[in-house]
Design a protein around this motif. Structure first.
Motif, PDB file in Angstrom:
ATOM      1  N   UNK A 106       0.830  -1.203   0.000  1.00  0.00           N
ATOM      2  CA  UNK A 106       0.000   0.000   0.000  1.00  0.00           C
ATOM      3  C   UNK A 106       0.874   1.267   0.000  1.00  0.00           C
ATOM      4  N   UNK A 107       2.053   1.176   0.609  1.00  0.00           N
ATOM      5  CA  UNK A 107       2.972   2.322   0.559  1.00  0.00           C
ATOM      6  C   UNK A 107       3.504   2.540  -0.858  1.00  0.00           C
ATOM      7  N   UNK A 108       3.799   1.432  -1.541  1.00  0.00           N
ATOM      8  CA  UNK A 108       4.263   1.539  -2.936  1.00  0.00           C
ATOM      9  C   UNK A 108       3.146   2.117  -3.803  1.00  0.00           C
ATOM     10  N   UNK A 109       1.943   1.545  -3.665  1.00  0.00           N
ATOM     11  CA  UNK A 109       0.806   2.035  -4.454  1.00  0.00           C
ATOM     12  C   UNK A 109       0.508   3.500  -4.130  1.00  0.00           C
ATOM     13  N   UNK A 110       0.534   3.804  -2.841  1.00  0.00           N
ATOM     14  CA  UNK A 110       0.250   5.171  -2.407  1.00  0.00           C
ATOM     15  C   UNK A 110       1.252   6.162  -2.967  1.00  0.00           C
ATOM     16  N   UNK A 111       2.527   5.773  -2.974  1.00  0.00           N
ATOM     17  CA  UNK A 111       3.527   6.716  -3.501  1.00  0.00           C
ATOM     18  C   UNK A 111       3.346   6.890  -5.010  1.00  0.00           C
ATOM     19  N   UNK A 112       2.966   5.812  -5.715  1.00  0.00           N
ATOM     20  CA  UNK A 112       2.710   5.954  -7.165  1.00  0.00           C
ATOM     21  C   UNK A 112       1.472   6.824  -7.393  1.00  0.00           C
ATOM     22  N   UNK A 113       0.460   6.646  -6.552  1.00  0.00           N
ATOM     23  CA  UNK A 113      -0.750   7.467  -6.677  1.00  0.00           C
ATOM     24  C   UNK A 113      -0.406   8.950  -6.498  1.00  0.00           C
ATOM     25  N   UNK A 114       0.294   9.265  -5.407  1.00  0.00           N
ATOM     26  CA  UNK A 114       0.594  10.683  -5.149  1.00  0.00           C
ATOM     27  C   UNK A 114       1.593  11.245  -6.161  1.00  0.00           C
ATOM     28  N   UNK A 115       2.524  10.413  -6.617  1.00  0.00           N
ATOM     29  CA  UNK A 115       3.450  10.885  -7.664  1.00  0.00           C
ATOM     30  C   UNK A 115       2.650  11.244  -8.918  1.00  0.00           C
ATOM     31  N   UNK A 116       1.693  10.395  -9.260  1.00  0.00           N
ATOM     32  CA  UNK A 116       0.858  10.663 -10.442  1.00  0.00           C
ATOM     33  C   UNK A 116       0.091  11.964 -10.260  1.00  0.00           C
ATOM     34  N   UNK A 117      -0.461  12.152  -9.046  1.00  0.00           N
ATOM     35  CA  UNK A 117      -1.210  13.388  -8.764  1.00  0.00           C
ATOM     36  C   UNK A 117      -0.314  14.613  -8.957  1.00  0.00           C
ATOM     37  N   UNK A 118       0.901  14.548  -8.408  1.00  0.00           N
ATOM     38  CA  UNK A 118       1.794  15.709  -8.520  1.00  0.00           C
ATOM     39  C   UNK A 118       2.374  15.851  -9.932  1.00  0.00           C
ATOM     40  N   UNK A 119       2.461  14.743 -10.668  1.00  0.00           N
ATOM     41  CA  UNK A 119       2.868  14.861 -12.077  1.00  0.00           C
ATOM     42  C   UNK A 119       1.807  15.624 -12.858  1.00  0.00           C
ATOM     43  N   UNK A 120       0.544  15.311 -12.580  1.00  0.00           N
ATOM     44  CA  UNK A 120      -0.562  16.008 -13.259  1.00  0.00           C
ATOM     45  C   UNK A 120      -0.477  17.500 -12.958  1.00  0.00           C
ATOM     46  N   UNK A 121      -0.268  17.824 -11.680  1.00  0.00           N
ATOM     47  CA  UNK A 121      -0.148  19.245 -11.303  1.00  0.00           C
ATOM     48  C   UNK A 121       1.059  19.871 -11.999  1.00  0.00           C
ATOM     49  N   UNK A 122       2.171  19.123 -12.045  1.00  0.00           N
ATOM     50  CA  UNK A 122       3.403  19.644 -12.675  1.00  0.00           C
ATOM     51  C   UNK A 122       3.188  19.956 -14.155  1.00  0.00           C
ATOM     52  N   UNK A 123       2.360  19.149 -14.798  1.00  0.00           N
ATOM     53  CA  UNK A 123       2.128  19.374 -16.232  1.00  0.00           C
ATOM     54  C   UNK A 123       1.198  20.564 -16.419  1.00  0.00           C
ATOM     55  N   UNK A 124       0.168  20.659 -15.577  1.00  0.00           N
ATOM     56  CA  UNK A 124      -0.870  21.670 -15.802  1.00  0.00           C
ATOM     57  C   UNK A 124      -0.508  23.048 -15.271  1.00  0.00           C
ATOM     58  N   UNK A 125       0.291  23.095 -14.209  1.00  0.00           N
ATOM     59  CA  UNK A 125       0.578  24.391 -13.576  1.00  0.00           C
ATOM     60  C   UNK A 125       1.863  24.981 -14.138  1.00  0.00           C
ATOM     61  N   UNK A 126       1.798  26.251 -14.474  1.00  0.00           N
ATOM     62  CA  UNK A 126       2.945  26.909 -15.126  1.00  0.00           C
ATOM     63  C   UNK A 126       3.801  27.717 -14.154  1.00  0.00           C
ATOM     64  N   UNK A 127       3.150  28.458 -13.254  1.00  0.00           N
ATOM     65  CA  UNK A 127       3.938  29.395 -12.457  1.00  0.00           C
ATOM     66  C   UNK A 127       4.349  28.774 -11.117  1.00  0.00           C
ATOM     67  N   UNK A 128       5.439  29.297 -10.597  1.00  0.00           N
ATOM     68  CA  UNK A 128       5.969  28.787  -9.334  1.00  0.00           C
ATOM     69  C   UNK A 128       4.988  29.061  -8.195  1.00  0.00           C
ATOM     70  N   UNK A 129       4.392  30.277  -8.212  1.00  0.00           N
ATOM     71  CA  UNK A 129       3.451  30.636  -7.146  1.00  0.00           C
ATOM     72  C   UNK A 129       2.271  29.686  -7.112  1.00  0.00           C
ATOM     73  N   UNK A 130       1.700  29.420  -8.283  1.00  0.00           N
ATOM     74  CA  UNK A 130       0.521  28.545  -8.347  1.00  0.00           C
ATOM     75  C   UNK A 130       0.899  27.140  -7.887  1.00  0.00           C
ATOM     76  N   UNK A 131       2.061  26.666  -8.336  1.00  0.00           N
ATOM     77  CA  UNK A 131       2.485  25.315  -7.956  1.00  0.00           C
ATOM     78  C   UNK A 131       2.652  25.207  -6.438  1.00  0.00           C
ATOM     79  N   UNK A 132       3.318  26.211  -5.868  1.00  0.00           N
ATOM     80  CA  UNK A 132       3.564  26.164  -4.424  1.00  0.00           C
ATOM     81  C   UNK A 132       2.265  26.273  -3.635  1.00  0.00           C
ATOM     82  N   UNK A 133       1.350  27.135  -4.112  1.00  0.00           N
ATOM     83  CA  UNK A 133       0.073  27.294  -3.413  1.00  0.00           C
ATOM     84  C   UNK A 133      -0.713  25.982  -3.424  1.00  0.00           C
ATOM     85  N   UNK A 134      -0.753  25.344  -4.591  1.00  0.00           N
ATOM     86  CA  UNK A 134      -1.514  24.095  -4.705  1.00  0.00           C
ATOM     87  C   UNK A 134      -0.909  23.002  -3.831  1.00  0.00           C
TER      88      UNK A 134
END
Lengths: 257, 317
Positions: A146-174
């Protein structure tokens, strides 16, 4: 010995993330929760009973902190794409001896590594301050899964944010918002009971971290039960969905613009 | 360093369009022999960086054929990437110290640990990075960052090196040192595709030069050939005895504009620079025009054009 490209990228990701700031975020803050919050709240809540098992607050909190490592590791791993795009290393690596898939796997692997290593350290710390845990072999296997799955889940979530968010401020706020929302509105710090306000109960129910923490808690304290299997199933499903979404978005990241 | 191929880089009719309407690179062809340093010159937006990004597999070509080290770009991109080095125009660093950047980059390129150690020491010495080896890459000045970026690329072996404005932000001494280092590597067989906005650099380092404008290659040759081709152009520099009155400057410009062989001119407060054909004959009529405006000329210099003049002439066309 020649290392595969994704392993070399994983080593690189470990090396660039072992700076004091990241280490503090990954290990210092959870250790603080465990040692300071755990001890302080223990004074207010000496013990309580869940699933028919009476535990101290520190014992209850420890699996929460272990489960949170999946979120922290996912944040660091997924955030690497954002940092590499911002600091030019994404394109630099893609003109080197790597394929896009190697880069993605390097990120996933570093998250899994940090998740397991961080969890191991937090568990060792929890054993030191309160060795009252009941882990079976099956429980240990499910816990790691579950730790492995959980880390892949959250990595995927933050990858999505990394792709969609452009500015440093927005990324940090999210990421800051997610950090507080997911950590504190989960079952990591307190159990959800009928007396919990409805809004928080709903948030906690839809919070993926709650499922990870509940499975970890089952595996460490209460024994592997039906709820642990259900929780693992939900996390697996979420991981598959989010990993697919992140893959689609990642493949559409344009380079050379 | 070179393999069994005639051209290290062979580009035929390369087209790259980002939006399907306008071509950022428009039907460009050139060939670069192993061990050759080829310079791509052009204004901002001329298509130089897009050409490099296409050749380094970062963006796919819209059409055309590209072969790097004998391998087709479309079919063997990942094999090609193992043979090339790229210094991008944009900065690119790991969030680590200068020396750790060398170590990480060497590890990524599978350079043996002992070679990473010795090469990074040599490169830090050569690129004057030793004093700042413990500094994080993001704390460095612009010129220091560029030095690190260029130096780091030489930690691994390669057959072709793409340098996209590698000396931007460097002081003249370091710039010359970097160019000499690149020339030394080319003598050992490294093929280099080099872009720069500093034309003196291209004149100094490049065996051949291609000039790009609006996505097209508009001229190509050695520096000497380009000067020869546009050699009918001469640069005339006239220095006035006294300051040219402000009210006379527009009159001088108007006079120069009427001289048919003049292609370019610049009027300063004491110096008048004129580029054009048959300057030897035209100089007398220019002097006479200036005299009619009561401007006395103290010194007359007639030079062959520099690469800057050639570039301006070619791009203007």
């Amino acid at each position: 010995m020649k290392l595969p490209a994704m392993v070399r990228l994983t080593v690189r990701n470990v090396l660039v993330n072992t700076d004091p700031g990241t280490m503090f975020f990954m290990l210092g803050i959870p250790a603080f929760y465990l040692l300071v919050l755990g001890t302080m709240f223990q004074g207010l809540i000496p013990s309580f009973t869940q699933h028919g098992v009476t535990t101290s607050y520190t014992t209850f909190l420890a699996p929460g902190i272990v489960g949170m490592q999946a979120f922290t590791a996912g944040n660091i791993g997924g955030g690497m794409l954002w940092a590499d795009r911002r600091w030019g290393m994404f394109e630099q690596l893609l003109v080197g001896p790597f394929r896009r898939a190697d880069y993605l796997l390097g990120i996933m692997l570093v998250s899994v590594f940090f998740s397991l290593a961080g969890s191991g350290i937090m568990m060792a710390l929890a054993f030191l301050i309160n060795g009252d845990f009941n882990i079976t072999i099956l429980g240990a296997i499910i816990l790691m899964a579950v730790l492995v799955l959980g880390s892949i889940f959250f990595t995927s979530l933050f990858l999505i944010i990394s792709v969609l968010v452009r500015t440093m401020n927005a990324y940090q706020t999210i990421t800051f918002l997610l950090f507080f929302m997911l950590d504190f509105a989960s079952t990591a710090f307190y159990p959800v009971t009928p007396s919990t306000p409805l809004v928080l109960r709903v948030i906690s129910t839809f919070n993926p971290l709650s499922y990870i923490v509940d499975v970890v808690r089952d595996c460490m304290l209460y024994g592997v039960s039906y709820s642990a299997w259900v929780g693992t199933g939900i996390i697996t499903l979420l991981t598959v969905i989010f990993f697919y979404l992140s893959l689609v978005l990642y493949n559409n990241v344009r380079t050379g613009l | 360093m070179s393999g069994s191929y005639e051209y290290a880089i062979d580009v035929e009719n390369l087209v790259k369009s980002y939006d399907g309407v306008k071509n950022a690179v428009d039907d460009v062809s050139f060939q670069i022999k192993p061990g050759e340093i080829y310079g791509l010159l052009g204004k901002n937006g001329a298509g130089k960086s897009t050409t490099i990004k296409t050749l380094t597999t970062l963006v796919p070509p819209t059409s055309g054929n590209v072969t790097i080290c004998g391998m087709e770009l479309r079919k063997k991109a990942s094999q090609i990437r193992k043979l090339i080095g790229v210094v991008q125009q944009e900065e690119a660093f790991d969030f680590a110290t200068v020396e750790r950047n060398f170590r990480i980059y060497g590890m990524l390129w599978e350079v043996p640990a002992d070679k990473i150690q010795s090469r990074s020491e040599d490169l830090m010495e050569l690129f004057n990075l030793k004093e700042i080896r413990k500094k994080r890459a993001f704390e460095l000045s612009g010129g220091q960052k560029k030095r690190l970026q260029v130096a780091r690329e030489f930690i691994h072996d390669m057959q072709v090196l793409f340098l996209d404005e590698p000396t931007a932000g460097m002081d003249p001494i370091m710039r010359r040192s970097v160019l000499d280092f690149v020339m030394g590597k080319a003598k050992e067989g490294l093929t280099v595709l080099f872009t720069t906005q500093i034309l003196e650099e291209a004149d100094y380092v490049c065996d051949r030069i291609g000039i790009m404008d609006l996505g097209k290659k508009v001229a190509e040759g050695t520096s000497a050939q380009l000067k020869e081709r546009f050699g009918s152009l001469k640069k005339l520099v006239l220095t006035a005895t006294d300051r040219i009155p402000a009210e006379s400057i527009p009159l001088v410009r108007a006079k120069l504009a009427t001289v048919p062989s003049v292609t370019q001119y610049e009027v300063g407060d004491r110096e008048i620079t004129v580029i054009g054909k048959n300057m030897g004959k035209t100089v007398y009529s220019i002097l006479s025009s200036l005299s009619s405006l009561s401007i006395d000329i103290d010194q007359v210099n007639l030079d062959a054009p520099s690469l800057d003049d050639v570039f301006l002439e070619v791009v203007k066309k």
